[in-house]
Scaffold this active site. Sequence first.
Site, PDB file in Angstrom:
ATOM      1  N   GLY A   1      -4.185  17.792  56.071  1.00 36.14           N
ATOM      2  CA  GLY A   1      -3.446  18.887  55.440  1.00 36.14           C
ATOM      3  C   GLY A   1      -4.303  20.141  55.412  1.00 36.14           C
TER       4      GLY A   1
ATOM      5  N   SER B   1      -8.942  16.001  49.203  1.00 30.55           N
ATOM      6  CA  SER B   1     -10.102  15.401  48.523  1.00 30.55           C
ATOM      7  C   SER B   1      -9.707  14.931  47.135  1.00 30.55           C
ATOM      8  CB  SER B   1     -11.231  16.424  48.379  1.00 30.55           C
ATOM      9  OG  SER B   1     -11.533  16.976  49.622  1.00 30.55           O
TER      10      SER B   1
ATOM     11  N   LYS C   1       4.623  31.839 107.571  1.00 28.45           N
ATOM     12  CA  LYS C   1       4.753  30.400 107.376  1.00 28.45           C
ATOM     13  C   LYS C   1       6.179  29.918 107.612  1.00 28.45           C
ATOM     14  CE  LYS C   1       3.743  28.722 103.326  1.00 28.45           C
ATOM     15  NZ  LYS C   1       4.315  27.615 102.585  1.00 28.45           N
ATOM     16  N   SER C   2       7.151  30.612 107.003  1.00 29.09           N
ATOM     17  CA  SER C   2       8.532  30.115 107.174  1.00 29.09           C
ATOM     18  C   SER C   2       8.977  30.242 108.620  1.00 29.09           C
ATOM     19  CB  SER C   2       9.517  30.824 106.258  1.00 29.09           C
ATOM     20  OG  SER C   2       8.915  31.829 105.546  1.00 29.09           O
TER      21      SER C   2
ATOM     22  N   SER D   1      -8.231  18.165  59.889  1.00 27.79           N
ATOM     23  CA  SER D   1      -7.798  17.607  61.184  1.00 27.79           C
ATOM     24  C   SER D   1      -6.482  18.203  61.648  1.00 27.79           C
ATOM     25  CB  SER D   1      -7.729  16.072  61.126  1.00 27.79           C
ATOM     26  OG  SER D   1      -7.056  15.606  59.976  1.00 27.79           O
TER      27      SER D   1
ATOM     28  N   HIS E   1       1.374  31.361  96.907  1.00 24.96           N
ATOM     29  CA  HIS E   1       0.559  32.198  96.039  1.00 24.96           C
ATOM     30  C   HIS E   1      -0.426  31.378  95.230  1.00 24.96           C
ATOM     31  CE1 HIS E   1       3.209  35.350  97.220  1.00 24.96           C
ATOM     32  NE2 HIS E   1       4.242  34.605  96.854  1.00 24.96           N
TER      33      HIS E   1
ATOM     34  N   MET F   1      -0.787  37.067 116.807  1.00 26.14           N
ATOM     35  CA  MET F   1      -1.679  37.550 117.862  1.00 26.14           C
ATOM     36  C   MET F   1      -1.028  38.712 118.617  1.00 26.14           C
ATOM     37  SD  MET F   1      -4.607  36.100 117.763  1.00 26.14           S
ATOM     38  CE  MET F   1      -5.323  36.632 119.335  1.00 26.14           C
TER      39      MET F   1
HETATM   40  P1  ADP Z   1      -8.586  19.822  50.216  1.00 26.91           P
HETATM   41  O1  ADP Z   1      -9.463  18.630  50.116  1.00 26.91           O
HETATM   42  O2  ADP Z   1      -7.259  19.483  50.805  1.00 26.91           O
HETATM   43  O3  ADP Z   1      -9.208  20.997  50.850  1.00 26.91           O
HETATM   44  P2  ADP Z   1      -8.967  19.960  47.408  1.00 26.91           P
HETATM   45  O4  ADP Z   1      -8.551  18.626  46.948  1.00 26.91           O
HETATM   46  O5  ADP Z   1     -10.393  20.268  47.563  1.00 26.91           O
HETATM   47  O6  ADP Z   1      -8.183  20.273  48.752  1.00 26.91           O
HETATM   48  O7  ADP Z   1      -8.319  21.062  46.493  1.00 26.91           O
HETATM   49  C1  ADP Z   1      -6.994  20.992  46.034  1.00 26.91           C
HETATM   50  C2  ADP Z   1      -6.880  21.776  44.746  1.00 26.91           C
HETATM   51  O8  ADP Z   1      -5.509  21.873  44.379  1.00 26.91           O
HETATM   52  C3  ADP Z   1      -7.586  21.063  43.597  1.00 26.91           C
HETATM   53  O9  ADP Z   1      -8.213  22.025  42.767  1.00 26.91           O
HETATM   54  C4  ADP Z   1      -6.427  20.387  42.848  1.00 26.91           C
HETATM   55  O10 ADP Z   1      -6.720  20.215  41.470  1.00 26.91           O
HETATM   56  C5  ADP Z   1      -5.313  21.409  43.027  1.00 26.91           C
HETATM   57  N1  ADP Z   1      -3.970  20.850  42.925  1.00 26.91           N
HETATM   58  C6  ADP Z   1      -2.987  21.337  42.188  1.00 26.91           C
HETATM   59  N2  ADP Z   1      -1.864  20.592  42.283  1.00 26.91           N
HETATM   60  C7  ADP Z   1      -2.142  19.597  43.116  1.00 26.91           C
HETATM   61  C8  ADP Z   1      -1.390  18.497  43.621  1.00 26.91           C
HETATM   62  N3  ADP Z   1      -0.128  18.280  43.242  1.00 26.91           N
HETATM   63  N4  ADP Z   1      -1.994  17.662  44.476  1.00 26.91           N
HETATM   64  C9  ADP Z   1      -3.267  17.860  44.859  1.00 26.91           C
HETATM   65  N5  ADP Z   1      -4.043  18.878  44.424  1.00 26.91           N
HETATM   66  C10 ADP Z   1      -3.485  19.757  43.558  1.00 26.91           C
END
Ligand code: ADP
Length: 641
Positions: free
Chosen positions: A476, A483, A47-48, A550, A124, A177
């Site tokens: 988280g 929750s 090529k070159s 997430s 390549h 060739m």
């Molecule tokens: P995730 O929803 O993030 O999976 P959960 O809320 O189901 O977590 O569980 C967290 C656990 O951690 C719970 O049992 C909660 O009581 C405990 N925990 C202890 N300290 C903390 C805090 N400072 N903030 C939030 N949860 C806490």
Amino acid sequence: MNAPPAANTYRPAEEALIERDIAAYLEAHGRKSLLRFITCGSVDDGKSTLIGRLLYDTAMIFEDQLAALASDSRKVGTQGQNLDFALLVDGLSAEREQGITIDVAYRFFTTEKRKFIVADTPGHEQFTRNMVTGASTADLAVLLIDARRGVLTQTRRHAFLANLVGVRHFVLAVNKMDLVGHDQAVFDAIVADFDAFRRQIGIPGFTAIPMAALTGANIVRRADEMPWYQGPALLEHLEQVPVEPASAAGFRLPVQWVNRPNLDFRGFTGTITAGRIRPGDAVRITPGGATSRVARIVTFDGDREEAGAGEAITLTLADEVDCSRGSVIAAADAPPELADQFEATIVWMADEALVPGRSYWLKTGAVTVPASLAAPKYAIDVNTMEHLAAKSLELNHIGVATVTTHRAIPFAPYAEDRALGGFILIDRDSNATVGAGTLHFALRRSQNVHWQALDITRDAHAANMGQRPKLLWFTGLSGAGKSTIANLVEKRLHALGHKTFLLDGDNVRHGLNKDLGFTEADRIENIRRVGEVAKLMTDAGLVVLTAFISPFRAERRMVREMLTDGEFIEIFVDTPLSVAEDRDVKGLYKKARAGQLKNFTGIDSPYEAPETAEIHIDTTAMTPEAAAALIVDRLLPELRR
Ligand code: ADP
């Protein structure tokens, strides 16, 4: 053989400049047509040597002219006109900073009959992206073959890709060739082999030339060594090949930016991708559909009476119409379509495989939008053209998939318009180009499923609820406390009379998302559906709380983009892995450590912490109650109407 000259070699970072230099050169030397071609093959194929021969033997290099042009076009900022062309140059640099790291060298040469630009790309397989980039602006591809080795996988691959990106003319350059005794039988067998392949992939025709780059046989002049060959030498062929205009479509100008130096001037700047335009011509703007007439065609060298494909211009229109960066100004009777879902062929160019459902930047024409790809319908084996089942696309794989853009974009099928139908995909975090592709057609869904306009608007719903809707997105590690805290926040908001709803990750997986697992693609789909449901709930006027691990930034961003500005509140529940694992509320970490649970976030699947969360909760520093109080205090003013 001397080394090919280097002074007129451009690197891709300067692509925009090249476009301008070409336009300026054509302007000055209008009589000569321009042929852009690409050479495909590896260094071993010669090529070159071939490129060197073309450049050296023609010996008509105009590096001086080009250098002069380049400096001319950079001086325009000081011309004291109304237009601030420095703006224009800045705009181009912004384009160049896209993070597209592609290695293509463009070389310029000219003969008495024609001007040439040859894109030289490393051969390549891992350099597919270079080849695709070089080919995407080429009229012709020279497929270089080593006569001793014949048509290789790489030849097929290059032919396929060049055809895919719209190269119309092919030369099968059967090189070396001299090493096969100039034997016609060898040549004929190679030609027959390629002929069968090109029929399969729909290349309409090709020209085969036997040659020897080392001796120069059939490169610039016809060779005596192969009297059985009656056709032209390579250069002769390159000089004669017809270069039709890029497309039959009417005038099109994707607007790169709106040039508004003062109140009296509003110009739309970009490079014409198809057709020609004159002052007075009727145009239509997509999206929006506004119509107007061209008032002036402004260029570096003053106003023009006419301009055509490939030229960088600024248009002013007779009317004040809605037109912004990314709009397409087109001939009034040939506007591009507008759609948000397409079938496309994609060449994947990144080491990391395609993640179906993930949001990438899709850049086409003048538009850059977030877009996602569904799992491929199939991948293509370039040797046999067989369709293979595929869940994703790996480096250098080619496949067909549905592409969905975040909003409707102006487009045309690639076969009709390379600029509006071709696209690249860019990773949103690293800014690297990860894929390239061509849009075939808009899927009917996107045109037939319309958004139903409802009389009771989302604002009416919100007013009835007496609040501003929000989505509180808790993210988280598992066990971080999402929750727990979300539940407390909801209780407080509820007590204050707010209309709320909490979508919990585990609960959603029992119903709406019970068909999904924990692979990356399933996690993305899980979040996408939750995002859509949460969005509907905010439409209904609710304050929605979600508690999902997430783990990927890209997906959280996807949901953020589904919502109205300011409605998405990302809450990072920040708990170190060791602490979450110690709590192990659901016994999941133990299972994951024992290898009974695959893809567990924090253990064998990553968690990408938010970089710009609206609220950051350090659970090692405060109780769940304190965290909930902090969040509610922060939110209350924003919920008020
Ligand atoms: P995730 O929803 O993030 O999976 P959960 O809320 O189901 O977590 O569980 C967290 C656990 O951690 C719970 O049992 C909660 O009581 C405990 N925990 C202890 N300290 C903390 C805090 N400072 N903030 C939030 N949860 C806490």
